[in-house]
Design a protein around this motif. Structure first.
Motif, mmCIF file in Angstrom:
data_model
loop_
_atom_site.group_PDB
_atom_site.id
_atom_site.type_symbol
_atom_site.label_atom_id
_atom_site.label_comp_id
_atom_site.label_asym_id
_atom_site.label_seq_id
_atom_site.Cartn_x
_atom_site.Cartn_y
_atom_site.Cartn_z
ATOM 1 N N GLU A 89 -19.297 7.931 -4.008
ATOM 2 C CA GLU A 89 -18.040 8.287 -3.372
ATOM 3 C C GLU A 89 -17.462 7.080 -2.631
ATOM 4 N N LYS A 90 -18.346 6.309 -2.019
ATOM 5 C CA LYS A 90 -17.914 5.089 -1.317
ATOM 6 C C LYS A 90 -17.251 4.124 -2.286
ATOM 7 N N GLU A 91 -17.849 3.979 -3.469
ATOM 8 C CA GLU A 91 -17.291 3.092 -4.487
ATOM 9 C C GLU A 91 -15.932 3.613 -4.960
ATOM 10 N N ARG A 92 -15.840 4.941 -5.136
ATOM 11 C CA ARG A 92 -14.576 5.538 -5.575
ATOM 12 C C ARG A 92 -13.482 5.326 -4.529
ATOM 13 N N LEU A 93 -13.827 5.535 -3.265
ATOM 14 C CA LEU A 93 -12.849 5.353 -2.190
ATOM 15 C C LEU A 93 -12.445 3.891 -2.050
ATOM 16 N N SER A 94 -13.398 2.998 -2.315
ATOM 17 C CA SER A 94 -13.086 1.574 -2.266
ATOM 18 C C SER A 94 -12.065 1.218 -3.346
ATOM 19 N N GLU A 95 -12.219 1.818 -4.543
ATOM 20 C CA GLU A 95 -11.266 1.596 -5.617
ATOM 21 C C GLU A 95 -9.890 2.131 -5.233
ATOM 22 N N ILE A 96 -9.875 3.293 -4.587
ATOM 23 C CA ILE A 96 -8.606 3.870 -4.140
ATOM 24 C C ILE A 96 -7.956 2.969 -3.092
ATOM 25 N N GLU A 97 -8.773 2.424 -2.183
ATOM 26 C CA GLU A 97 -8.254 1.524 -1.156
ATOM 27 C C GLU A 97 -7.588 0.302 -1.789
ATOM 28 N N ILE A 98 -8.253 -0.275 -2.785
ATOM 29 C CA ILE A 98 -7.698 -1.442 -3.456
ATOM 30 C C ILE A 98 -6.385 -1.086 -4.149
ATOM 31 N N SER A 99 -6.365 0.080 -4.809
ATOM 32 C CA SER A 99 -5.145 0.519 -5.489
ATOM 33 C C SER A 99 -3.996 0.684 -4.500
ATOM 34 N N LEU A 100 -4.282 1.277 -3.350
ATOM 35 C CA LEU A 100 -3.243 1.474 -2.336
ATOM 36 C C LEU A 100 -2.733 0.139 -1.805
ATOM 37 N N ARG A 101 -3.650 -0.807 -1.587
ATOM 38 C CA ARG A 101 -3.218 -2.131 -1.125
ATOM 39 C C ARG A 101 -2.359 -2.817 -2.183
ATOM 40 N N GLU A 102 -2.726 -2.654 -3.455
ATOM 41 C CA GLU A 102 -1.932 -3.238 -4.527
ATOM 42 C C GLU A 102 -0.516 -2.672 -4.522
ATOM 43 N N LEU A 103 -0.421 -1.374 -4.318
ATOM 44 C CA LEU A 103 0.900 -0.735 -4.307
ATOM 45 C C LEU A 103 1.718 -1.203 -3.108
ATOM 46 N N ILE A 104 1.082 -1.256 -1.940
ATOM 47 C CA ILE A 104 1.778 -1.710 -0.724
ATOM 48 C C ILE A 104 2.233 -3.153 -0.884
ATOM 49 N N ASN A 105 1.351 -4.002 -1.409
ATOM 50 C CA ASN A 105 1.705 -5.408 -1.592
ATOM 51 C C ASN A 105 2.732 -5.583 -2.708
ATOM 52 N N GLY A 106 2.686 -4.703 -3.708
ATOM 53 C CA GLY A 106 3.686 -4.737 -4.765
ATOM 54 C C GLY A 106 5.073 -4.431 -4.229
ATOM 55 N N ILE A 107 5.149 -3.474 -3.316
ATOM 56 C CA ILE A 107 6.430 -3.145 -2.683
ATOM 57 C C ILE A 107 6.899 -4.314 -1.825
ATOM 58 N N ALA A 108 5.951 -5.016 -1.181
ATOM 59 C CA ALA A 108 6.320 -6.183 -0.366
ATOM 60 C C ALA A 108 6.955 -7.273 -1.223
ATOM 61 N N ILE A 109 6.552 -7.371 -2.483
ATOM 62 C CA ILE A 109 7.133 -8.364 -3.387
ATOM 63 C C ILE A 109 8.433 -7.865 -4.012
ATOM 64 N N ASP A 110 8.391 -6.659 -4.569
ATOM 65 C CA ASP A 110 9.507 -6.183 -5.382
ATOM 66 C C ASP A 110 10.480 -5.263 -4.663
ATOM 67 N N GLY A 111 10.107 -4.778 -3.480
ATOM 68 C CA GLY A 111 11.006 -3.905 -2.732
ATOM 69 C C GLY A 111 11.409 -2.690 -3.532
ATOM 70 N N GLU A 112 12.704 -2.397 -3.596
ATOM 71 C CA GLU A 112 13.203 -1.212 -4.287
ATOM 72 C C GLU A 112 13.032 -1.291 -5.796
ATOM 73 N N GLU A 113 12.765 -2.486 -6.307
ATOM 74 C CA GLU A 113 12.566 -2.624 -7.752
ATOM 75 C C GLU A 113 11.182 -2.137 -8.178
#
Length: 246
Positions: A89-113
């Motif tokens: 479960e820890k490994e699964r949550l870690s993967e989710i954490e990385i995915s969420l950071r990717e999405l947040i950082n993706g928005i920081a780059i692309d904004g509304e796009e």
């Protein structure tokens, strides 16, 4: 003997929970008052503490009931299984954490796009078996530690976040033109940071940029999908910056 109201205060558990525990036979009161209120003893208090602890480490109520009732329960085996579950479960949550950071950082780059397609592409790219770390020999890198400094979309390290912020700022001010002071200030910081992070690795950076400029190669090496317009603009702005340094 504890009245249910007193028992609630001692344990921090709600009356509704006690009623449910009573219903499923997990924790029954010793008796009831004439008014029908549940009464508990120290024995029930200790059992409740055991229940709460086992819940905290992830056991289900149905499992806890059997565990506390059975004298032949294999505690070592059940705890090892629970540890295995928690690690997975820890490994699964870690993967989710990385995915969420990717999405947040993706928005920081692309904004509304930043759209759902890019979210799906990012998620699917996580299955890629080929990446820069696996192919490090191909790049003839003098210092292999340089690969660890490459920006990672799912990271929270300051270097990655600064690169992400710089690219996001560059996209934000593209309409000003690559010669604008604001854009050139961003490019200057990129140039300084490039020297800070990748000193004496020019050959590697040139190879990396060639990959970055190709959508197919970028996807192959699991790089964040920057649009070609941004990449072309960045290249023009950087060449203009270099020309002014002569």
């Amino acid at each position: 003997m504890y009245h249910i109201n007193e028992f609630k205060k001692l344990s921090g558990v709600s009356a509704r929970t006690f009623r449910y525990y009573d219903k499923i036979g997990l924790l029954k009161p010793v008796s009831k008052t004439e008014g029908g209120h549940r009464l508990y003893s120290n024995t029930e208090l200790k059992k409740l503490q055991q229940i709460q602890f086992l819940k905290t480490i992830g056991f289900q109520l149905s499992e806890i009931k059997i565990m506390l009732e059975s004298e032949e329960w294999d505690w070592s085996d059940s705890l090892m299984k629970q540890l295995s579950y928690v690690m997975n479960e820890k490994e699964r949550l870690s993967e989710i954490e990385i995915s969420l950071r990717e999405l947040i950082n993706g928005i920081a780059i692309d904004g509304e796009e930043f759209r759902i397609k890019k979210i799906i592409d990012l998620y699917n790219s996580r299955d890629s078996k080929e990446n820069l770390n696996i192919n490090r020999d191909k790049f003839n890198i003098k210092n292999t530690e340089v690969l660890e400094k490459l920006p990672k979309m799912g990271s929270s390290d300051p270097d990655s976040l600064e690169w992400i912020a710089l690219v996001g700022q560059l996209k934000k001010y593209m309409q000003l033109g690559y010669r604008s002071t604001r854009v050139q200030n961003i490019i200057e910081r990129m140039a300084v940071k490039k020297d800070e992070d990748y000193h004496d690795e020019d050959a590697f950076l040139e190879k990396l940029w060639d990959i970055r400029m190709s959508p197919e190669e970028s996807q192959k090496y699991n790089l964040y999908p920057l649009d070609q317009e941004t990449l072309n603009f960045m290249e023009k702005a950087y060449l203009y910056y270099l020309g002014n340094q002569l």
